[in-house]
Design an enzyme around this catalytic site. Structure first.
Site, short mmCIF file in Angstrom:
data_model
loop_
_atom_site.label_atom_id
_atom_site.label_comp_id
_atom_site.label_asym_id
_atom_site.label_seq_id
_atom_site.Cartn_x
_atom_site.Cartn_y
_atom_site.Cartn_z
N CYS A 2 -4.49 -14.18 -1.72
CA CYS A 2 -4.89 -15.63 -2.19
C CYS A 2 -4.35 -16.26 -4.10
O CYS A 2 -4.72 -15.30 -4.85
CB CYS A 2 -5.88 -16.63 -1.55
SG CYS A 2 -6.17 -16.16 0.37
N ARG A 27 -0.06 -12.46 -5.53
CA ARG A 27 -1.00 -11.81 -5.17
C ARG A 27 -0.53 -11.76 -3.67
O ARG A 27 -2.15 -11.69 -2.95
CB ARG A 27 -2.67 -13.25 -5.11
CG ARG A 27 -2.79 -12.77 -7.30
CD ARG A 27 -2.96 -14.14 -7.13
NE ARG A 27 -5.19 -14.46 -6.42
CZ ARG A 27 -5.86 -13.42 -7.49
NH1 ARG A 27 -6.19 -13.71 -8.67
NH2 ARG A 27 -7.17 -14.28 -6.01
N TRP A 76 -3.76 -16.03 2.37
CA TRP A 76 -3.16 -14.99 3.04
C TRP A 76 -4.42 -14.96 4.17
O TRP A 76 -5.43 -14.86 4.26
CB TRP A 76 -4.16 -14.02 1.49
CG TRP A 76 -3.23 -12.99 2.41
CD1 TRP A 76 -1.92 -12.02 2.30
CD2 TRP A 76 -3.84 -11.53 2.88
NE1 TRP A 76 -1.72 -10.70 2.44
CE2 TRP A 76 -3.48 -10.50 3.42
CE3 TRP A 76 -4.96 -11.35 4.02
CZ2 TRP A 76 -3.58 -9.39 4.02
CZ3 TRP A 76 -5.83 -10.04 4.46
CH2 TRP A 76 -4.42 -9.15 3.87
N ASN A 102 -10.37 -19.59 -2.15
CA ASN A 102 -10.39 -17.30 -1.51
C ASN A 102 -11.58 -17.01 -1.22
O ASN A 102 -13.42 -18.11 -1.23
CB ASN A 102 -10.12 -17.27 -3.17
CG ASN A 102 -8.63 -17.36 -3.35
OD1 ASN A 102 -7.98 -18.61 -3.06
ND2 ASN A 102 -8.56 -16.65 -4.96
N GLY A 103 -11.95 -16.01 -0.33
CA GLY A 103 -12.93 -15.12 0.06
C GLY A 103 -13.16 -15.50 2.33
O GLY A 103 -12.57 -16.05 2.42
N GLU A 484 -0.31 9.06 -4.64
CA GLU A 484 0.45 8.25 -5.58
C GLU A 484 1.80 7.73 -5.09
O GLU A 484 2.25 6.43 -4.64
CB GLU A 484 0.16 7.84 -6.88
CG GLU A 484 0.40 6.20 -8.16
CD GLU A 484 -0.05 5.29 -7.24
OE1 GLU A 484 0.01 3.82 -7.62
OE2 GLU A 484 -1.03 5.30 -6.69
N LYS A 488 3.37 4.59 -2.64
CA LYS A 488 4.16 4.02 -3.56
C LYS A 488 5.56 3.10 -2.90
O LYS A 488 5.75 2.19 -2.13
CB LYS A 488 4.92 4.10 -4.61
CG LYS A 488 3.84 4.28 -5.89
CD LYS A 488 3.89 2.72 -6.31
CE LYS A 488 2.62 2.58 -7.08
NZ LYS A 488 1.17 2.00 -6.46
N GLU A 491 4.03 1.51 0.70
CA GLU A 491 3.90 0.17 0.13
C GLU A 491 5.30 -1.38 -0.10
O GLU A 491 4.76 -1.80 0.39
CB GLU A 491 2.82 -0.01 -0.88
CG GLU A 491 3.20 0.30 -2.28
CD GLU A 491 2.17 0.12 -3.02
OE1 GLU A 491 0.87 -0.45 -2.44
OE2 GLU A 491 2.15 0.97 -3.72
N HIS A 507 -1.75 23.96 9.34
CA HIS A 507 -2.38 23.77 10.27
C HIS A 507 -2.11 22.18 10.93
O HIS A 507 -3.30 21.08 10.29
CB HIS A 507 -3.77 23.05 9.09
CG HIS A 507 -4.24 24.13 8.01
ND1 HIS A 507 -5.18 25.86 8.44
CD2 HIS A 507 -3.53 25.48 7.19
CE1 HIS A 507 -5.72 26.51 8.11
NE2 HIS A 507 -5.32 26.01 7.03
N LYS A 606 -2.10 -8.73 -4.13
CA LYS A 606 -2.26 -7.16 -5.44
C LYS A 606 -3.32 -7.14 -5.70
O LYS A 606 -3.97 -6.17 -6.45
CB LYS A 606 -1.89 -8.53 -6.53
CG LYS A 606 -2.15 -7.77 -8.27
CD LYS A 606 -0.86 -6.78 -8.42
CE LYS A 606 -1.56 -6.04 -9.44
NZ LYS A 606 -0.27 -4.47 -9.72
#
Length: 611
Positions: A2, A27, A76, A102-103, A484, A488, A491, A507, A606
């Site tokens: 947001c 964001r 969001w 926001n929140g 990482e 990447k 996402e 395994h 973000k």
């Protein structure tokens, strides 16, 4: 996630608000809206579902909304589906109070029931509408915005950053926050409010951070700050070392590609902040040699890429400094009642300094009497203020949702801490200490050298772009880099990918390997090179298409792998800093080949400022 923008000044507010929202698109959001006070204090609210372009179209770029004071928001979805009805701003029935938020208000259902008994009617599914109408209830009792906000803060549970307009208070914006960031900028007789700095960098770099449990009253060219009880407090400004230009694409097709190419400079700037005359000096972060000598062990806490930095750190710091390290997911840390030892340092890593779970980890550690250190990229952020000691990375603003340069600067901060610890504890003699510092200082140029051959990564990515799944394998630090690389890929390209310690393939995981499946192997660790090659041979025999990232020139790698991406050599414990670059580029080019929104992948934000 947001975004909030607020403004009061001499210009038409809509243009400022919409421009600010554009800077906060990274964001993550699913709808947008604005509210502007016109003549006589009348508020016009415009909202639109989807990307910001829909709101721009609906307001003719802001030209149909007149007034010099307003608030705006990109949402969001948390409570209620993405829709125009659920988009912010929300307002009381008579629009006496209009606000963005926001929140998450955790007790919103109980508050909603209480307000419905008092006659309030709700048009949305959101917790934000409940917050607005609770504020309105108190405002109608007292007629004072700050008192109404203070009463709201007393009743609401959860996290929030709120910007509000009140009837009878034209050309003023009021704000309150708990656990979600808000900052204020003042310049040229105008006042700006934002949830993140890029929204106002075009106007000022001098900002004031609204503290946790604090409120603010913004007027044209001035701002006042108050505690939760309404008592006025004095606040010092912070000058951001970021420029407005740093938040622009500068000719690159996407912010992510630009930020990948900014890594050499960001790493060099971060190193320069604590490497002086061939020595690491962390005294600016409160870490003197005696302080370092007393550290018996480390707990490293982070989310996402920051957690992956911690995994690299576990290998690197234990090897260099011989200090026990354990790595924790921030979202799990405080809920499992962690055992923290005397002289144990809790290190929390966060790009924004506002990550909700990581902030909670700092508070949990301090409540248990542990020493805390933060590695953050934003001066004055919540984690920076609440941790006892702070190492700042100098990545500058990072706009793409998928982190690149922030990850790389966090890595070098971790390396420097490990080398400083090793020196303070007597694990490193003069020669080895000097060698490792020199290796650190050589990393920016070696990253630059890796970036000179982006074409090879693009060609590999083009060949892999049609795959449904991918595996990333390695051992030791290479496995940490694979974590990482896999993140990447998934996402921004939406390709399902997983990272595995190469020795774990047999395994269970190897049963998933199919004809043509990409398997990316990172090979920089000499002691386990042959073992990782053996694992790659195993998946190749089952039809996998192999990509190797390495600095070794052994012919066996060329024989086994379908593609080889070469990187410069460095100390093996610092290998992730170089291996990650082709991993970032591969993910980027796969996303481009698939025609996806690289900088704003679906469903992601973000900065995750709510749990």
């Amino acid at each position: 996630m947001c975004g909030i923008v607020g403004f009061t000044g001499k210009k038409q507010a809509a243009g400022v608000l919409l421009g600010g929202l554009e800077k906060l698109e990274y964001r993550g959001y699913d709808s947008a809206g604005l509210a502007v006070q016109g003549q006589g204090g009348k508020v016009q609210v415009v909202k639109a579902e989807g990307r910001l372009g829909a709101l721009l179209s609906k307001t003719d770029g802001g030209n149909t909304v007149e007034g010099q004071c307003g608030i705006a928001h990109t949402r969001w979805a948390t409570h209620g589906e993405p829709s125009e009805r659920n988009a912010h701003p929300h307002y009381s029935n008579d629009k006496a109070v209009v606000a963005v938020h926001n929140g998450i208000i955790e007790n919103y259902l109980a508050l909603r029931a209480e307000l419905e008994e008092k006659g309030y009617v709700f048009y949305s599914q959101t917790d934000t509408e409940v917050a607005v109408k609770l504020i309105d209830y108190f405002f109608k009792q007292c007629g004072e915005p700050l008192v109404a906000l203070s009463e709201f803060m007393r009743r609401a549970r959860g996290s929030y950053a709120i910007a509000a307009l009140f009837e009878g208070f034209p050309e003023e914006v009021f704000a309150a926050r708990k656990d979600s960031p808000l900052l204020v900028g003042i310049a040229d007789g105008e006042c700006f409010l934002a949830s993140d700095a890029p929204a106002i960098l075009a106007y000022t770099r001098k900002v004031y951070y609204i503290g946790n449990g604090e409120m603010a009253r913004l007027k044209k060219g001035s701002a006042e700050f108050f505690d939760a009880a309404g008592k006025r407090i004095e606040k010092a400004s912070v000058v951001l070392e970021w420029s407005a230009a740093s938040a622009e694409r500068a000719g690159f097709a996407h912010f992510m590609l630009k930020e990948i190419h900014e890594q050499p400079q960001a790493v060099a700037d971060t190193l320069a902040s604590f490497v002086r005359e061939g020595k690491i000096d962390l005294s600016g972060a409160g870490l003197f040699e005696e302080t370092l000598r007393r550290i018996s062990s480390l707990v490293i806490v982070g989310c996402g890429s920051a957690y992956h930095v911690g995994v690299v750190a576990q290998y690197a710091i234990e090897s260099i400094a011989r200090v026990p390290v354990r790595v924790e997911l921030a979202s799990e840390f405080r809920y499992r009642v962690p055992i923290l030892q005397e002289n144990e340092l809790v290190l929390v890593i966060s790009q924004s300094g506002e990550t909700a779970d990581s902030l909670a980890a700092v508070r949990e550690a301090r409540a248990r009497g542990a020493k805390t250190l933060a590695i953050v990229n934003v001066v004055g952020s919540s984690i920076a203020r609440e941790a006892e000691n702070v190492i700042y990375t100098l990545a500058g603003p990072e706009i793409a949702v998928a982190t690149t340069k922030a990850y790389s600067t966090q890595l070098v901060a971790i390396y420097a801490l490990g080398v400083a610890l090793g020196r303070a504890r007597g694990e490193l003699g003069d020669t080895e200490y000097a060698r490792l510092v020199a290796e650190l200082c050589a990393l920016p140029e070696k990253i630059s050298a890796t970036l000179r051959d982006t074409e090879s990564a693009r060609q590999v990515a083009t060949g892999l772009s049609g795959a449904k799944d991918a595996f990333f394998i390695g051992r030791g630090v290479d496995f940490a880099a694979c974590l990482e690389g896999s993140l990447k890929m998934k996402e921004i390209s939406y390709m399902h990918s997983e990272a595995y310690a190469a020795g774990e393939l047999k395994h269970g995981t190897i049963s998933l390997v199919e004809e043509g499946m990409p398997v990316v192997g990172v090979l920089t660790q000499a002691a386990v090179l042959e073992k990782t090659l053996s694992n790659m041979s195993e998946v190749k025999s089952r039809g996998a298409k192999l990509v190797a990232i390495t600095w070794f020139s052994e012919g066996e790698i060329e024989k086994i792998a379908d593609f080889v991406l070469h990187i410069p050599k460095t100390d093996e414990r610092f290998a992730a800093s170089l291996a990650v670059v082709p991993l970032q580029l591969m993910a980027y080019y796969v996303s481009v080949a698939r025609g996806l929104d690289v900088d704003k992948p679906r469903n992601l934000a973000k900065s995750v400022t709510v749990e």
